[in-house]
Design a protein around this motif. Structure first.
Motif: not given
Length: 307
Positions: A6-17
Motif C-alpha cells: 500500500x502506497x501513495x501516488x501523486x498525479x496532477x497535483x494531488x495525492x491518492x492512496x
C-alpha cells in the motif's frame, strides 16, 4: 517483491492512496469500486491511523487478493495508474522511534562500547514528521555539515495501541513494514558548547532526513522480520549489506521496551537499527549530487539524491 503493498501516488497535483500488485500501481479507490478488497481508510489524506488499525486486524489472504487484481486487470475492469504518476512517501508518521547502535558491527565501526545485553536496554531517539520524504525526493544537505551519512533500516509500522506489551505479543501490534534511511549529519551530532556531548536532534532531525517507503507491506507477508536482508548503495556502489538477524534488540524487544515508556499508537514507526557500512566507519561522506538507494529485499527500495 511483495504480492501486495500500500502506497501513495501523486498525479496532477494531488495525492491518492495506491495498491501495488506485482510492482504495478493501482488507484485504491478504483479497486474498491471494482469490488476488490482494500482495508478502509484513506492513508494519503490524514487517515493513516485508521487505515493501519484496520490493516493490523485484517486477516485477508493477500495472495488471493493479488490474484483478483490480476484477473480484474486482465479483464479490463481496472488498470494501472499511468502517465506522470509517481510514488510519494506512503504516509507521514508523526513519530519515528529510532534504535541506536543496534548491530554489534555497526557499534564497533562507530567506536561505541556496549554493555552486555543482559545489563542493558535499547537506546532510542526520535525523528519527526518533517524529516519524512518519499523515494525520488532530495535529501537537503545542510550548509553546516561536511559529514552527511546514511543508515538503511527496517521500519515497523504500528497498527494497534501498545502499552506494557510482552515480547511474545509485540509483533501482533505491527500493521506493516517498510524501509527508512536514517540520514545523519555526524559532525552535528556532537557539541562542545554544553557539558552534554551529543546532540542527536541537531544531527538527525533536519527536514528530509528520513527517506521512507516506497510502500507499506502488510506484516503477514513478513512473518519473521529478523530474516529480512538490508542493503544500501551510493552512486551504485554497495556500502551496506546485512540481515536483521544481526540485531542486538529484536523488533519485538524494541516494541515491548518502548511500550513501557509511551503508548504506541497506530501510525507510529520504529526504525530498528542499521548494519555496518556507514560512511563514518569508512571515512567517506555524502556530497551534493550523490544518489543513495536503501533497500530491503523482501520489501522494496527507496532512491534519493542529495542536494
Amino acid at each position: 517483491m511483495p504480492v501486495i503493498a500500500f502506497g501513495t501516488y501523486a498525479s496532477d497535483g494531488r495525492e491518492a492512496p495506491a495498491v501495488i500488485c506485482d510492482g504495478a500501481v493501482y488507484d485504491a479507490g478504483a479497486l474498491r469500486e471494482a469490488g476488490l478488497h482494500v482495508p478502509h481508510g484513506n492513508w494519503s489524506n490524514g487517515e493513516a491511523a485508521r487505515f493501519l488499525e484496520n490493516l493490523c486486524a485484517d486477516r485477508s489472504d493477500w495472495a488471493a487478493i493479488a490474484e483478483g487484481i490480476r484477473a480484474a486487470a486482465a479483464g479490463g475492469k481496472v488498470r494501472a495508474v499511468a502517465g506522470q504518476a509517481r510514488l510519494s512517501a506512503p504516509f507521514r508518521p508523526g513519530r519515528i522511534f529510532c534504535a541506536a547502535s543496534n548491530f554489534v558491527d555497526h557499534a564497533d565501526e562507530m567506536g561505541t562500547v556496549l554493555a552486555a545485553k543482559a545489563e542493558s536496554k535499547p537506546y532510542m531517539f526520535l525523528k519527526l514528521e518533517d524529516c519524512v520524504i518519499g523515494s525520488g525526493e532530495p535529501v537537503r544537505m545542510p550548509a553546516e555539515t561536511n559529514q552527511l551519512d546514511w543508515e538503511v533500516e527496517l521500519a515497523a509500522v504500528i497498527g494497534k495501541r501498545a502499552r506494557h506489551v510482552s515480547v511474545a505479543d509485540a509483533l501482533s501490534h505491527v500493521a506493516a513494514y517498510t524501509v527508512v534511511n536514517d540520514v545523519t549529519a555526524r559532525d552535528m551530532n556532537v557539541r562542545g558548547d554544553y557539558p552534554f556531548k551529543f546532540d542527536w536532534f541537531q544531527g538527525k532531525c533536519h527536514d528530509s532526513f528520513a527517506p521512507f517507503g516506497p510502500w507499506l507491506v502488510p506484516a503477514s507477508q513478513i512473518p519473521d522480520p529478523q530474516k529480512v536482508r538490508l542493503s544500501l548503495t551510493v552512486n551504485g556502489e554497495v556500502m551496506q549489506e546485512g540481515t536483521a538477524e544481526e540485531m542486538i534488540w529484536k523488533v519485538n524487544e524494541q516494541i515491548a521496551y518502548l511500550s513501557t515508556i509511551v503508548t504506541l499508537k497506530p501510525g507510529d514507526v520504529i526504525a530498528t537499527g542499521t548494519p555496518t557500512g556507514v560512511g563514518m566507519g569508512r571515512g567517506i561522506f555524502l556530497k551534493r549530487g550523490d544518489v543513495m538507494t536503501a533497500a530491503i529485499a523482501e520489501i522494496g527500495e527507496i532512491t534519493n539524491p542529495v542536494e
